[in-house]
Design an enzyme around this catalytic site. Structure first.
Site, short mmCIF file in Angstrom:
data_model
loop_
_atom_site.label_atom_id
_atom_site.label_comp_id
_atom_site.label_asym_id
_atom_site.label_seq_id
_atom_site.Cartn_x
_atom_site.Cartn_y
_atom_site.Cartn_z
N ARG A 67 0.75 -1.15 -0.21
CA ARG A 67 0.01 0.10 -0.07
C ARG A 67 0.82 1.35 -0.08
NH1 ARG A 67 -2.06 1.26 4.17
NH2 ARG A 67 -1.30 -0.16 5.62
N LYS A 208 -8.64 -2.25 0.53
CA LYS A 208 -8.57 -1.59 1.65
C LYS A 208 -9.44 -0.35 1.48
CE LYS A 208 -6.41 -4.09 4.54
NZ LYS A 208 -7.13 -4.78 5.70
N HIS A 227 -10.62 -4.29 11.87
CA HIS A 227 -9.72 -5.06 11.25
C HIS A 227 -9.16 -6.01 11.91
CE1 HIS A 227 -5.30 -4.91 9.63
NE2 HIS A 227 -6.15 -5.41 8.79
N SER A 245 -0.93 -6.29 9.67
CA SER A 245 -0.35 -7.37 8.73
C SER A 245 1.04 -7.74 9.29
CB SER A 245 0.20 -6.43 7.33
OG SER A 245 0.73 -7.62 6.66
N LYS A 249 -2.65 -12.94 12.06
CA LYS A 249 -4.32 -12.78 11.90
C LYS A 249 -4.83 -13.69 11.44
CE LYS A 249 -5.57 -8.73 10.84
NZ LYS A 249 -5.87 -9.03 9.45
N THR A 250 -4.19 -13.90 10.02
CA THR A 250 -4.75 -14.71 8.88
C THR A 250 -4.30 -16.05 9.31
OG1 THR A 250 -4.71 -13.19 7.15
CG2 THR A 250 -4.49 -15.32 6.52
N ASP A 264 -9.81 -11.07 8.05
CA ASP A 264 -9.34 -9.53 7.78
C ASP A 264 -10.35 -8.63 8.27
OD1 ASP A 264 -7.10 -7.94 7.38
OD2 ASP A 264 -7.91 -7.21 5.24
N ARG A 330 1.82 -11.97 -1.76
CA ARG A 330 0.32 -12.23 -1.26
C ARG A 330 -0.26 -13.30 -2.14
NH1 ARG A 330 -1.98 -9.49 3.24
NH2 ARG A 330 -0.34 -8.00 3.72
#
Length: 542
Positions: A67, A208, A227, A245, A249-250, A264, A330
């Site tokens: 990003r 996003k 988030h 990130s 979390k994932t 997410d 990704r």
């Protein structure tokens, strides 16, 4: 079918009118709501991507592999002006400059093919947002199809978008002339209900941007946008996982023993938790088939998009360990690719809240239980480490940071808005809250080692299954956190962060340095919280 025919939907009169009303005219070919196979064909035929061994579509995004938060602007207009948290995160652009860039995009798309994908953001029909995504590349349209929720095919003719995303990576801004920061731009207009993305091929900007829109719209409906990832245990208990990130979390929410709601972005309504998305966008750098089998399997599957992953050109074999293009490799895939998912993307009210941090200093305990006041404090603080590659401009080392609400770059409203909602909802449900450090142990980054994922999973399972209830705890002298003194399947010395350091004096000094960071950071929120939350805070002299 004949060779000259396409798999496009028949363009509707409503669709044609919508294009004209939005100034998208003189287009070469409009591809409406293509399915994954048709988008594969287009992406490969147009040279946008290549086919990897196993069937994934592999695309490279060039200069922008993450990003670009400094290139994101929100239009300053009367309808939303007083509700936006203006500052370094939400930077204003005036309406005239936005309209000028929108005019450039309209002109740029003339005599070009465009791909249109109609989808929903939000699994709960009561709160979902209908979104139309217009892209110049087929693979970005497949990304939108993967990441959002697909309407029934028969319902597409009557689809009416409430918000539109137009993504034109080939259009680069003239920073000086256009009043922007670089060739890249992400512009959000709540008045026009339009997001305009240009100068970057990084697909994450699409998802996003929609997340930011929901973060603005949903609080007015008493829905807390978060988030976070979320899953459901065999007993029907719902857990949510906050984290930026690189915090896990994932990975941690993709558990074979728990049904995944989403990885997410979620909303917390009075009815429960619901996923905003229909897909996952997982980091795959150094992904292990042994440690993360479910996510690893998606990288060898038709329908998955891989971004910036190294591949042998001759054999098409992937090298997930390589960071030759970026650390931020990704995979985008439909959530159905994960074997155990929650039907309908919804769950009940949460029983457990997990706040994840990747502590680059290596001084926070691997797990601690938070009081409700501590939970509010850590939600507003949002401490973690930005992992290299997730944003443009980061170096090789993780950078310690505080990202309020565990998602500051995506929060258009003031953080206190979301914090108050979280506090209210926790009070109503009695949810327990845990702080889990997936970062470093035995020393700061460069000295210690990353926390073993097997230990993290064991601690998480114990917390969610109630096996830490009644376990003796010890209060950390610097952070005030209640640390369990035992946990099934985890060595006792792992639970005490200081015990893992060979240099105890260095640990004490590093811990004190981090307490100062916490104290300084939280000063900005003190005017917005009560005395009980201030008392639960971290202070250098505590």
């Amino acid at each position: 079918m004949g060779g000259n025919k396409t798999l496009d939907n028949v363009e509707t009169a409503a669709g044609t009118l919508w294009l004209k009303q939005n100034g998208l005219e003189n287009l070469k070919k409009v591809h409406w709501n293509l399915t994954a196979p048709a988008l594969y064909e287009q992406a490969l035929r147009r040279g946008e991507a290549v086919l990897a061994d196993g069937g994934a579509l592999l695309a490279y995004t060039g200069q922008h592999t993450g990003r670009s938060p400094k290139d994101r602007f929100i239009v300053d207009e009367p309808g939303s002006r007083d509700s936006i948290w203006w500052g370094d995160v939400n930077v204003a652009i005036d309406e005239d400059r936005f309209e000028a860039m929108w005019g450039k995009a309209q002109a740029y798309l003339q005599n070009r093919d465009v791909f249109v994908q109609d989808c929903f953001a939000g699994a709960d029909p009561e709160y979902r947002l209908s979104v139309r995504v217009v892209t110049e590349n087929a693979w970005h349209n497949l990304f939108a199809r993967n990441m959002f929720i697909q309407p029934a095919r028969k319902a597409l003719n009557a689809f009416s978008p409430q918000f539109t995303v137009v993504q034109v990576p080939g259009l680069q801004a003239d920073a000086e002339r256009d009043g922007l920061n670089s060739e890249c731009f992400i512009l959000v207009s709540f008045a026009r209900r339009l997001v305009l993305i240009g100068g970057t091929s990084y697909a994450g900007e699409i998802k996003k941007s929609v997340f930011s829109v929901l973060n603005y719209l949903l609080p007015a409906q008493n829905v807390l946008p978060m988030h976070c990832s979320a899953n459901i245990g065999e007993a029907g208990d719902t857990a949510i996982f906050f984290g930026l990130s690189g915090t896990g979390k994932t990975t941690l929410s993709a558990d074979q023993t728990r049904a995944l709601i989403g990885d997410d972005e979620h909303g917390w309504s009075d009815r429960g938790i619901f996923n905003f998305e229909g897909g996952c966008y997982a980091k795959v750098i150094r992904l292990s088939a042994e440690a993360e089998p479910e996510i690893h399997a998606t990288t060898r599957r038709f329908g998955t998009i891989l971004e910036n992953v190294a591949m042998d050109a001759a054999t098409r074999t992937l090298d997930l360990d390589s960071a030759v293009f970026t650390e931020n490799t990704r995979a985008s895939y439909p959530i159905e690719f994960i074997p155990n998912i929650a039907e309908g993307g919804m769950g009940g009210l949460p029983d457990n809240i997990v706040m994840l941090t990747a502590d680059a200093f290596g001084v926070l305990p691997p797990i601690s239980q938070l009081t409700p006041e501590q939970a509010m404090y850590h939600f507003l603080s949002g401490y973690t480490a930005r992992v290299a590659g997730t944003e443009k401009g980061l170096g090789a080392e993780p950078s310690a940071t505080f990202s309020t609400c565990f998602g500051a770059p995506f929060m258009p409203r003031h953080p206190s808005t979301y914090a108050r909602m979280l506090g209210d909802k926790m009070a109503k449900t009695g949810a327990k809250c845990w702080l889990i450090n997936t970062g470093w142990t035995g020393g700061r980054y460069g000295v210690g080692a990353r926390m073993k994922i097997a230990h993290t999973r064991a601690m998480l399972r114990a917390a969610l299954e109630g096996r830490l209830h009644g376990v003796d705890t010890v209060r950390h002298p610097d952070f005030g956190l209640a640390i369990p003194q035992s946990c099934p399947e985890v060595p006792a010395e792992v639970l005490d962060p200081k015990a893992t350091w060979s240099d105890k004096g260095a640990y004490d000094q590093t811990a004190r340095e981090l307490t100062k960071r916490f104290e300084v950071n939280f000063r900005q929120f003190e005017p917005y919280v009560g005395e009980e939350i201030k008392a639960a805070g971290i202070y250098a002299n505590a």
